[in-house]
Motif scaffolding. Structure first.
Motif, mmCIF file in Angstrom:
data_model
loop_
_atom_site.group_PDB
_atom_site.id
_atom_site.type_symbol
_atom_site.label_atom_id
_atom_site.label_comp_id
_atom_site.label_asym_id
_atom_site.label_seq_id
_atom_site.Cartn_x
_atom_site.Cartn_y
_atom_site.Cartn_z
ATOM 1 N N LEU A 155 12.594 -2.996 3.377
ATOM 2 C CA LEU A 155 12.128 -4.375 3.290
ATOM 3 C C LEU A 155 10.823 -4.460 2.497
ATOM 4 N N ALA A 156 9.935 -3.511 2.704
ATOM 5 C CA ALA A 156 8.669 -3.497 1.965
ATOM 6 C C ALA A 156 8.906 -3.225 0.480
ATOM 7 N N ALA A 157 9.927 -2.434 0.159
ATOM 8 C CA ALA A 157 10.233 -2.160 -1.247
ATOM 9 C C ALA A 157 10.672 -3.427 -1.966
ATOM 10 N N VAL A 158 11.352 -4.314 -1.247
ATOM 11 C CA VAL A 158 11.757 -5.583 -1.836
ATOM 12 C C VAL A 158 10.517 -6.423 -2.154
ATOM 13 N N LEU A 159 9.488 -6.294 -1.340
ATOM 14 C CA LEU A 159 8.266 -7.075 -1.515
ATOM 15 C C LEU A 159 7.307 -6.480 -2.532
ATOM 16 N N SER A 160 7.538 -5.251 -2.949
ATOM 17 C CA SER A 160 6.577 -4.586 -3.831
ATOM 18 C C SER A 160 6.572 -5.205 -5.218
ATOM 19 N N PRO A 161 5.405 -5.280 -5.856
ATOM 20 C CA PRO A 161 5.280 -5.959 -7.157
ATOM 21 C C PRO A 161 5.733 -5.074 -8.305
ATOM 22 N N THR A 215 0.447 5.280 -13.782
ATOM 23 C CA THR A 215 -0.135 5.700 -12.512
ATOM 24 C C THR A 215 -0.413 4.501 -11.613
ATOM 25 N N LEU A 216 -0.992 3.443 -12.180
ATOM 26 C CA LEU A 216 -1.270 2.255 -11.376
ATOM 27 C C LEU A 216 0.008 1.565 -10.912
ATOM 28 N N ALA A 217 1.011 1.489 -11.777
ATOM 29 C CA ALA A 217 2.267 0.828 -11.403
ATOM 30 C C ALA A 217 2.965 1.575 -10.269
ATOM 31 N N VAL A 218 3.103 2.879 -10.421
ATOM 32 C CA VAL A 218 3.768 3.668 -9.382
ATOM 33 C C VAL A 218 2.926 3.689 -8.116
ATOM 34 N N GLY A 219 1.615 3.850 -8.283
ATOM 35 C CA GLY A 219 0.727 3.878 -7.122
ATOM 36 C C GLY A 219 0.749 2.578 -6.341
ATOM 37 N N LEU A 220 0.746 1.449 -7.050
ATOM 38 C CA LEU A 220 0.774 0.155 -6.371
ATOM 39 C C LEU A 220 2.069 -0.044 -5.599
ATOM 40 N N VAL A 221 3.176 0.344 -6.190
ATOM 41 C CA VAL A 221 4.467 0.201 -5.499
ATOM 42 C C VAL A 221 4.510 1.116 -4.275
#
Length: 141
Positions: free
Chosen positions: A117-123, A85-91
């Motif tokens: 572009l934001a997806a490339v930056l997501s952790p 949940t945290l991983a998907v939520g953070l992305v």
């Protein structure tokens, strides 16, 4: 031959950083590795240009494998839903938030492109997250 020299420089950097990191506890290990790699690369006179395919093949799998090997299985089972949940939520939060900010700052960029572009930056990289948390340090032998 330059690729082999670059790979050897990077391997020496990793080995040296493992020896230096216990003495410099306040500095994260990835920063030590970057500084040593830049110093060794500059001293060698060999321009370090790595093919991204070679980097993905040689360096990323061992790092991910090491992190996965060390992860406690019982903790993963117990906290799996929260972690997912945290991983998907953070992305999702990063993509939507940064996408709207990019679109707001650069109105000429379409919203869909700003999201890409934001997806490339997501952790999403487990090694990067572990390195920032200090979990990438090798335990003493």
């Amino acid at each position: 031959m330059e690729t082999m020299t670059a790979v050897l420089i990077l391997l020496v950097t990793v080995a040296a950083s493992g020896g230096i990191s216990p003495f410099v506890r306040r500095v994260p290990l990835p920063l030590i590795q970057v500084a040593l790699g830049a110093a060794l690369g500059g001293l060698s006179g060999v321009p370090i240009v790595l093919n991204p395919d070679l980097f993905l093949l040689v360096f990323i799998p061992p790092l991910l494998f090491l992190d996965a090997w060390r992860f406690p299985v019982l903790e993963l089972r117990r906290l799996g839903f929260i972690i997912l949940t945290l991983a998907v939520g953070l992305v999702l939060f990063t993509v939507v938030g940064a996408g709207h900010i990019i679109h707001w700052l650069l109105p000429a960029v379409p919203l869909s492109t700003a999201f890409a572009l934001a997806a490339v930056l997501s952790p999403t990289d487990a090694v990067a997250v572990a390195g920032m948390a200090g979990g990438a340090r090798m335990p003493p032998a």
